[in-house]
Design a protein around this motif. Structure first.
Motif, PDB file in Angstrom:
ATOM      1  N   TYR A  23       7.157 -39.747  15.918  1.00 56.21           N
ATOM      2  CA  TYR A  23       6.271 -39.844  14.750  1.00 56.21           C
ATOM      3  C   TYR A  23       6.850 -39.020  13.614  1.00 56.21           C
ATOM      4  N   LEU A  25       5.768 -36.899  10.182  1.00 58.32           N
ATOM      5  CA  LEU A  25       4.673 -36.325   9.394  1.00 58.32           C
ATOM      6  C   LEU A  25       5.261 -35.548   8.220  1.00 58.32           C
ATOM      7  N   ASP A  49       2.585 -47.463  11.662  1.00 61.90           N
ATOM      8  CA  ASP A  49       1.627 -46.677  12.459  1.00 61.90           C
ATOM      9  C   ASP A  49       2.171 -45.322  12.874  1.00 61.90           C
ATOM     10  N   ILE A  52       3.035 -40.652   9.111  1.00 62.88           N
ATOM     11  CA  ILE A  52       1.750 -40.121   8.653  1.00 62.88           C
ATOM     12  C   ILE A  52       1.990 -39.245   7.440  1.00 62.88           C
ATOM     13  N   THR A  53       1.458 -39.684   6.294  1.00 63.76           N
ATOM     14  CA  THR A  53       1.578 -38.844   5.119  1.00 63.76           C
ATOM     15  C   THR A  53       0.466 -37.805   5.194  1.00 63.76           C
ATOM     16  N   THR A  54       0.792 -36.578   4.818  1.00 61.76           N
ATOM     17  CA  THR A  54      -0.138 -35.467   5.068  1.00 61.76           C
ATOM     18  C   THR A  54      -0.672 -34.894   3.763  1.00 61.76           C
ATOM     19  N   PRO A  55      -1.798 -34.203   3.847  1.00 64.75           N
ATOM     20  CA  PRO A  55      -2.196 -33.368   2.710  1.00 64.75           C
ATOM     21  C   PRO A  55      -1.179 -32.228   2.533  1.00 64.75           C
ATOM     22  N   SER A  57      -0.504 -29.225   3.256  1.00 60.81           N
ATOM     23  CA  SER A  57      -1.019 -28.243   4.235  1.00 60.81           C
ATOM     24  C   SER A  57       0.070 -27.975   5.254  1.00 60.81           C
ATOM     25  N   GLU A  58       1.130 -27.298   4.828  1.00 57.26           N
ATOM     26  CA  GLU A  58       2.303 -27.181   5.710  1.00 57.26           C
ATOM     27  C   GLU A  58       1.967 -26.509   7.039  1.00 57.26           C
ATOM     28  N   GLY A  60      -0.886 -26.312   8.491  1.00 59.76           N
ATOM     29  CA  GLY A  60      -1.788 -27.188   9.235  1.00 59.76           C
ATOM     30  C   GLY A  60      -1.055 -28.342   9.892  1.00 59.76           C
ATOM     31  N   PHE A  61      -0.186 -29.024   9.147  1.00 60.22           N
ATOM     32  CA  PHE A  61       0.424 -30.202   9.794  1.00 60.22           C
ATOM     33  C   PHE A  61       1.558 -29.835  10.742  1.00 60.22           C
ATOM     34  N   GLY A  63       1.128 -27.315  12.732  1.00 58.93           N
ATOM     35  CA  GLY A  63       0.279 -27.075  13.906  1.00 58.93           C
ATOM     36  C   GLY A  63      -0.154 -28.382  14.557  1.00 58.93           C
ATOM     37  N   VAL A  64      -0.548 -29.340  13.743  1.00 56.48           N
ATOM     38  CA  VAL A  64      -0.939 -30.651  14.285  1.00 56.48           C
ATOM     39  C   VAL A  64       0.241 -31.268  15.040  1.00 56.48           C
ATOM     40  N   THR A  66       2.612 -29.720  16.476  1.00 53.29           N
ATOM     41  CA  THR A  66       2.774 -28.976  17.733  1.00 53.29           C
ATOM     42  C   THR A  66       1.828 -29.536  18.794  1.00 53.29           C
ATOM     43  N   LEU A  68       0.722 -32.602  18.887  1.00 56.11           N
ATOM     44  CA  LEU A  68       1.287 -33.899  19.294  1.00 56.11           C
ATOM     45  C   LEU A  68       2.399 -33.677  20.317  1.00 56.11           C
TER      46      LEU A  68
ATOM     47  N   PRO B 114      -5.169 -26.008  14.307  1.00 61.29           N
ATOM     48  CA  PRO B 114      -4.413 -27.233  14.019  1.00 61.29           C
ATOM     49  C   PRO B 114      -3.719 -27.798  15.258  1.00 61.29           C
ATOM     50  N   VAL B 115      -3.300 -26.935  16.168  1.00 60.94           N
ATOM     51  CA  VAL B 115      -2.628 -27.420  17.372  1.00 60.94           C
ATOM     52  C   VAL B 115      -3.598 -28.252  18.212  1.00 60.94           C
ATOM     53  N   GLY B 118      -4.078 -31.528  16.639  1.00 61.31           N
ATOM     54  CA  GLY B 118      -2.976 -32.440  16.955  1.00 61.31           C
ATOM     55  C   GLY B 118      -3.084 -33.008  18.355  1.00 61.31           C
ATOM     56  N   ALA B 122      -3.291 -36.909  19.159  1.00 63.07           N
ATOM     57  CA  ALA B 122      -2.377 -37.579  20.100  1.00 63.07           C
ATOM     58  C   ALA B 122      -3.147 -38.552  20.984  1.00 63.07           C
ATOM     59  N   VAL B 145      -5.901 -21.605   7.799  1.00 65.36           N
ATOM     60  CA  VAL B 145      -5.307 -22.778   8.454  1.00 65.36           C
ATOM     61  C   VAL B 145      -6.376 -23.632   9.150  1.00 65.36           C
ATOM     62  N   GLU B 148      -7.371 -26.302   6.729  1.00 66.65           N
ATOM     63  CA  GLU B 148      -6.353 -27.364   6.673  1.00 66.65           C
ATOM     64  C   GLU B 148      -6.541 -28.308   7.857  1.00 66.65           C
ATOM     65  N   MET B 152      -7.638 -32.465   8.052  1.00 65.08           N
ATOM     66  CA  MET B 152      -6.850 -33.501   8.732  1.00 65.08           C
ATOM     67  C   MET B 152      -7.628 -34.134   9.873  1.00 65.08           C
ATOM     68  N   TRP B 156      -8.119 -38.086   9.801  1.00 61.49           N
ATOM     69  CA  TRP B 156      -7.431 -38.870  10.830  1.00 61.49           C
ATOM     70  C   TRP B 156      -8.306 -39.098  12.064  1.00 61.49           C
TER      71      TRP B 156
END
Lengths: 341, 300
Positions: A23, A25, A49, A52-55, A57-58, A60-61, A63-64, A66, A68, B114-115, B118, B122, B145, B148, B152, B156
């Motif tokens: 993916y 991001l 699919d 993913i374009t993000t806000p 929020s470096e 935050g994304f 972390g997201v 991570t 994934l 945020p983790v 995510g 997933a 954070v 943030e 998301m 999402w």
């Protein structure tokens, strides 16, 4: 005849085609824009699919991503400007670089954070820096930098296959470099494994006499160092070997110098490190320290880096702070002269 | 065992475990620090009743209760706090950094939000209906954070239940000195519905959690559950600045185990208490006898 940018873009396309767990991001990565520097161009069209374009929020994304990665996906995150890595430090240092190890060592965190560093475009103090040194010496994090002397897209694909996290340091000016630059046709290079899947390229002027000097560099500065190498050979009869390292950290196996660098140093006894980040506590300091610690002979040593200053916006001021070909040549000349004297 | 007895036992296991930690810390058997869950047991037990295999849980520095309610091994947790080879993470993580199956914790406040988001995302990308439950306290709400991540999560549609255990004191700082606005308002600002409850009754918390988790799982959207709760013990150990009277008042009115006790007959309570005391004492003794980890220089 492709560029570093095209190679990286092809690497991402190849990785997404080969593995549907990959993916992307990042900010503004969707077509038609395709990312601020176009490294992600075409991906959202081909794989809508999985991009993913993000806000904005470096932390935050990252972390997201991570999360994934902990869930078995293989995210590749783009941080639009390298300067913004300061925003992700907690996620990198207290999070993704540790989760594999601190939870007993069995977890994989297959996550790549790509970002372009570097100046010379007049973007000013907060959009021109070379900050990867802040992330060198973080246990559990691999730091890579592609080079036109190796295979940028191939390195990126290998990083995406890596079970652990990678900070992948690109450079804004490097993107337009050609992999088969005719300006470098007089150079020949030998490739060998640096460490893991990273490559070291040893570059020299074809047919030149035995080198007197080893230059260690990475990323865009390796390409500038190659220009300096040619200039020195033709104009000053200073012959050098340039060792281009794809992996900044860990530098070599078991805390040693990379073999390519150790081999070259044994021959020359003289080391010049070259980087675009600020001088003090830089990458070069670690390379030099290891060289001195592991070398049987007394070495001539010098470092080329940016002045310990913010990067100014003005063209003339920026040029006065960042190291260019002439600065490398000057430092090499001084080093060689000191040894001869 | 009836649900009532099972909940009683689950809370008592956490209580006795944490009491043992505080009791034995001065003897030097544990290495590092601890943050005990005494007073908040009903939250973990009431919420984690409703998760199933495939769901993930991300916890914070105050993670022992969450871990035990998740089904984690008591001896392994004692051993982790002792830094033993048999610790859940081989002694690498200690009290605040534990992982087993789909349970994780991190001691940096807010960092895991945020983790966890995510992880939830997933699941949605893979198309399953697994969810994530992530725990935080009111103190963590100061970390940017989190916001943030909430943005998301809502954008999402990450299936995550954000649990705020609001004990109204962050280490020693009362909430009035650290938080403007409200906790539910923080979630609602991002379009994440927040269910707020002020209770130390495991049955009430369980009911609220079952509703919130059903929304997350069936609706595939993030939700918040904000529980006003009470921490009876110090933030860590020996660092409580509250008055003895204030703490006694909390014990008198909001002990989850006392509140729940009336639902069991005294004989059963005694049996369960004896059983739990035995389990805790055996787990402690076993961990104490476990070996130290092998030292690898440059452990990687």
């Amino acid at each position: 005849m492709s560029t570093v940018l095209e190679s990286l873009n092809a690497g991402l396309h190849g990785a997404m085609e080969a593995n549907e767990s990959v993916y992307i991001l990042g900010e503004d990565v969707l077509d038609p824009y395709g990312g601020a520097f176009k490294v992600t161009r075409g991906l959202s069209t081909a794989y809508p699919d999985r991009v993913i374009t993000t806000p904005v929020s470096e932390a935050g994304f990252v972390g997201v991503a991570t999360g994934l990665a902990l869930s078995g996906l293989r995210p590749v995150v783009e941080i639009m400007f390298g300067d913004f890595v300061t925003l992700i430090t907690d996620q990198v240092i207290n999070g993704l670089s540790k989760y594999g190890w601190m939870y007993g060592g069995a977890l994989e965190i297959p996550l790549v954070i790509r970002t372009p560093m570097g100046g010379r475009r007049g973007y000013g103090p907060t959009h021109s820096q070379t900050l990867e040194k802040l992330f060198l010496g973080v246990p559990g994090l691999r730091v890579l930098a592609p080079s036109a002397f190796t295979d940028p897209g191939g390195l990126l694909r290998a990083a995406i296959d890596d079970p652990g996290p990678v900070l992948f340091v690109e450079n804004k000016l490097q993107y337009q470099r050609r992999l088969d630059d005719p300006a470098f046709s007089a150079l020949e290079s030998r490739l060998q494994v640096q460490e893991g899947y990273a490559t070291a390229a040893t570059v020299g002027v074809a047919g030149a006499p035995r080198p007197q000097l080893t230059i260690a560099a990475y990323g865009d500065m390796a390409e500038r160092a190659a220009e300096a190498q040619l200039k020195m050979a033709y104009e000053l009869e200073i012959f050098s070997e340039l060792v281009v390292l794809e992996q900044l950290d860990p530098l070599g196996p078991s805390g040693d110098l990379p073999r390519a660098l150790a081999d070259s140093l044994r021959q020359t006894g003289c080391l010049l490190t070259v980087e675009e980040g600020t001088h003090t506590h830089g990458w070069g300091a670690e390379v030099v320290a290891r060289a001195v610690e592991t070398s049987a002979q007394k070495l001539g040593i010098a470092r080329v880096a940016a002045f310990d200053s913010p990067v100014p916006a003005s063209r003339v001021l920026e040029a006065s702070v960042l190291p260019d070909v002439d600065v490398i040549v000057g430092a090499a000349q001084k080093l060689v002269a000191a040894l001869d004297g | 065992m009836s649900d009532a007895a099972a909940r009683y036992r689950a809370m008592l296991r956490i209580r006795r475990f944490e009491e043992t930690i505080l009791d034995k810390f001065p003897t030097g058997v544990f290495h590092g620090t601890t943050h005990t869950y005494i007073g908040q047991e009903a939250n973990a037990v009431g919420i984690l009743d409703h998760i199933r295999e495939g769901d993930s849980v991300f916890s914070n520095h105050r993670c022992h209760g969450h871990f035990l309610a998740y089904g984690g091994d008591m001896r392994g947790l004692f051993a982790e706090l002792m830094g033993k080879a048999t610790g859940i993470c081989g002694g690498r993580g200690g009290s605040q950094h534990i992982h087993w199956r789909r349970f994780y914790s991190n001691g940096v406040l807010g960092s895991a939000i945020p983790v966890a988001t995510g992880m939830g995302l997933a699941g949605r990308l893979r198309g399953d209906d697994d969810i994530v439950v992530v725990f935080m306290g009111d103190g963590a709400m100061g970390e940017g954070v989190i916001y943030e991540a909430l943005n998301m999560a809502a954008l999402w549609r990450a299936p995550v239940l954000y649990v705020v255990e609001n004990n109204r004191i962050a280490q020693t700082t009362p909430i009035a000195l650290a938080m403007a606005g409200t906790i539910p308002g923080r979630f609602e600002g991002f379009g994440v519905p927040a269910l707020a409850i002020a209770s130390s009754d495991v049955d009430e918390i369980s009911l609220a959690a079952s509703k919130a988790i059903a929304e997350v799982r069936d609706g595939g959207t993030p939700q918040a559950l904000v529980i006003d709760t009470n921490r009876f013990a110090p933030h860590s150990k020996g660092d409580d600045t509250r008055s003895q009277e204030a703490i006694e008042a909390l014990w008198a009115t909001s002990c989850p185990i006392e509140i729940h006790a009336s639902r069991l007959d005294p004989n059963q309570r005694e049996e369960l208490a004896a059983e739990v005391a035995e389990e805790v004492s055996q787990a402690f003794a076993a961990a104490l006898a476990d070996p130290e980890p092998d030292v690898e220089v440059g452990a990687a």
